[in-house]
Design a protein around this motif. Sequence first.
Motif, PDB file in Angstrom:
ATOM      1  N   GLN A  91       0.826  -1.204   0.000  1.00  0.00           N
ATOM      2  CA  GLN A  91       0.000   0.000   0.000  1.00  0.00           C
ATOM      3  C   GLN A  91       0.864   1.259   0.000  1.00  0.00           C
ATOM      4  OE1 GLN A  91      -2.221  -1.112   3.511  1.00  0.00           O
ATOM      5  NE2 GLN A  91      -4.004  -1.751   2.321  1.00  0.00           N
ATOM      6  N   LYS A  92       1.943   1.224   0.763  1.00  0.00           N
ATOM      7  CA  LYS A  92       2.854   2.370   0.791  1.00  0.00           C
ATOM      8  C   LYS A  92       3.558   2.527  -0.557  1.00  0.00           C
ATOM      9  CE  LYS A  92       3.727   2.101   5.772  1.00  0.00           C
ATOM     10  NZ  LYS A  92       4.722   1.750   6.829  1.00  0.00           N
ATOM     11  N   GLY A  93       3.923   1.408  -1.172  1.00  0.00           N
ATOM     12  CA  GLY A  93       4.562   1.468  -2.484  1.00  0.00           C
ATOM     13  C   GLY A  93       3.650   2.078  -3.523  1.00  0.00           C
ATOM     14  N   TRP A  98       1.566   6.708  -7.088  1.00  0.00           N
ATOM     15  CA  TRP A  98       0.595   7.678  -7.587  1.00  0.00           C
ATOM     16  C   TRP A  98       0.900   9.104  -7.132  1.00  0.00           C
ATOM     17  CZ3 TRP A  98      -2.274  10.430  -4.087  1.00  0.00           C
ATOM     18  CH2 TRP A  98      -2.608   9.856  -2.859  1.00  0.00           C
ATOM     19  N   MET A  99       1.744   9.252  -6.107  1.00  0.00           N
ATOM     20  CA  MET A  99       2.155  10.585  -5.681  1.00  0.00           C
ATOM     21  C   MET A  99       3.384  11.087  -6.445  1.00  0.00           C
ATOM     22  SD  MET A  99       1.634  10.294  -1.546  1.00  0.00           S
ATOM     23  CE  MET A  99       2.233  11.964  -1.253  1.00  0.00           C
ATOM     24  N   GLY A 100       3.925  10.236  -7.326  1.00  0.00           N
ATOM     25  CA  GLY A 100       5.084  10.641  -8.104  1.00  0.00           C
ATOM     26  C   GLY A 100       6.374  10.614  -7.320  1.00  0.00           C
ATOM     27  N   GLU A 136       4.613  -4.529 -10.942  1.00  0.00           N
ATOM     28  CA  GLU A 136       5.749  -4.121 -10.114  1.00  0.00           C
ATOM     29  C   GLU A 136       5.888  -2.602 -10.059  1.00  0.00           C
ATOM     30  OE1 GLU A 136       6.924  -8.235 -11.705  1.00  0.00           O
ATOM     31  OE2 GLU A 136       5.910  -6.433 -12.452  1.00  0.00           O
ATOM     32  N   ILE A 137       5.626  -1.933 -11.158  1.00  0.00           N
ATOM     33  CA  ILE A 137       5.741  -0.475 -11.193  1.00  0.00           C
ATOM     34  C   ILE A 137       4.644   0.165 -10.354  1.00  0.00           C
ATOM     35  CG2 ILE A 137       5.582   1.564 -12.674  1.00  0.00           C
ATOM     36  CD1 ILE A 137       6.929  -0.038 -14.871  1.00  0.00           C
ATOM     37  N   VAL A 138       3.433  -0.345 -10.469  1.00  0.00           N
ATOM     38  CA  VAL A 138       2.292   0.213  -9.733  1.00  0.00           C
ATOM     39  C   VAL A 138       2.520   0.153  -8.225  1.00  0.00           C
ATOM     40  CG1 VAL A 138      -0.134  -0.210  -9.158  1.00  0.00           C
ATOM     41  CG2 VAL A 138       0.607  -0.210 -11.549  1.00  0.00           C
TER      42      VAL A 138
END
Length: 296
Positions: A91-93, A98-100, A136-138
């Motif tokens: 969740q932190k990842g 999404w926050m860049g 993995e990126i998400v």
Amino acid sequence: MANQGRDAAAMAALVLSGVAAGGVLGLMAMKMIPKEKEEADYRKHLASSVEQDANSGIATGFTMEDAREKADTEHMIAKRMKPEEVLSALQKGNARFWMGAAHRPEASAFERRALISKQFPLTAVLGCSDSRVPVEIVFDQGLGDMFVVRVAGNCLDNTTTASLEYAVHHLSVKVLMVMGHEGCGAIKAAQLPTADIAKEPTCLGNLLTGLKEGLNESDLKAVRDSKAHDREAVTTNVKRQVEKLTLDKGIMEQVKKGNLIIVGCFYEISSGIVDFFHEVNSKSLTPGKSSLIPIQ
């Protein structure tokens, strides 16, 4: 021209020193130098990379024994993590993504070498093969962090189920995730009339028919807003796949023991946010009990 000659000589020296130090610096040095206006930033980045590698023991070279020891140490740390901790890290990842502010964890040569001897991912994912959903990126994860199974419509069949069973029983993952996503073409196609689906190639038609059987289309027709309808259809399918997993006795045994959490989530492409809306843990769901259409 004189400056270019000095740069070329400096890069050649760095290549030779890098090869002698284990090869990583040499590979970095052989990258093409950007334009002059970007050269200062490039050199700063290169220096930072060299420092990171030095901290990992790269600059002094390493052996396969060193790599195996690193893998063993990290494996022991991973084994001690609880499913809730792994889920929190995911969740932190995603929040970083999404926050860049993603870390973009790219393993060094030493870390990649350590992965040769074993893999110990903490998460297994059943996701969609859509090119816009690179798992993995998400979740801002790196090499060896996630065991990913991707197929159109993130649906279970013999192959995908077997892959997830392997992850649970042989890799001892702590989180088993089914992730659908906004604008899933497979879910949209599964809602077409049966006659239209029958026109598709055999294997594709069979896949869409299987997805269609798991959607509660009478309820979906009552959802008028297109965005809400899209989400409801995708999340219904995700719940369907999660509940099918609860029929797997071996997987549910790990859930009962508290070794595994099963989660269903929805990835919103437009925002980058992953919504974890469905969870099966040791206290939550009776195996095989479904609020959807009874599984045949």
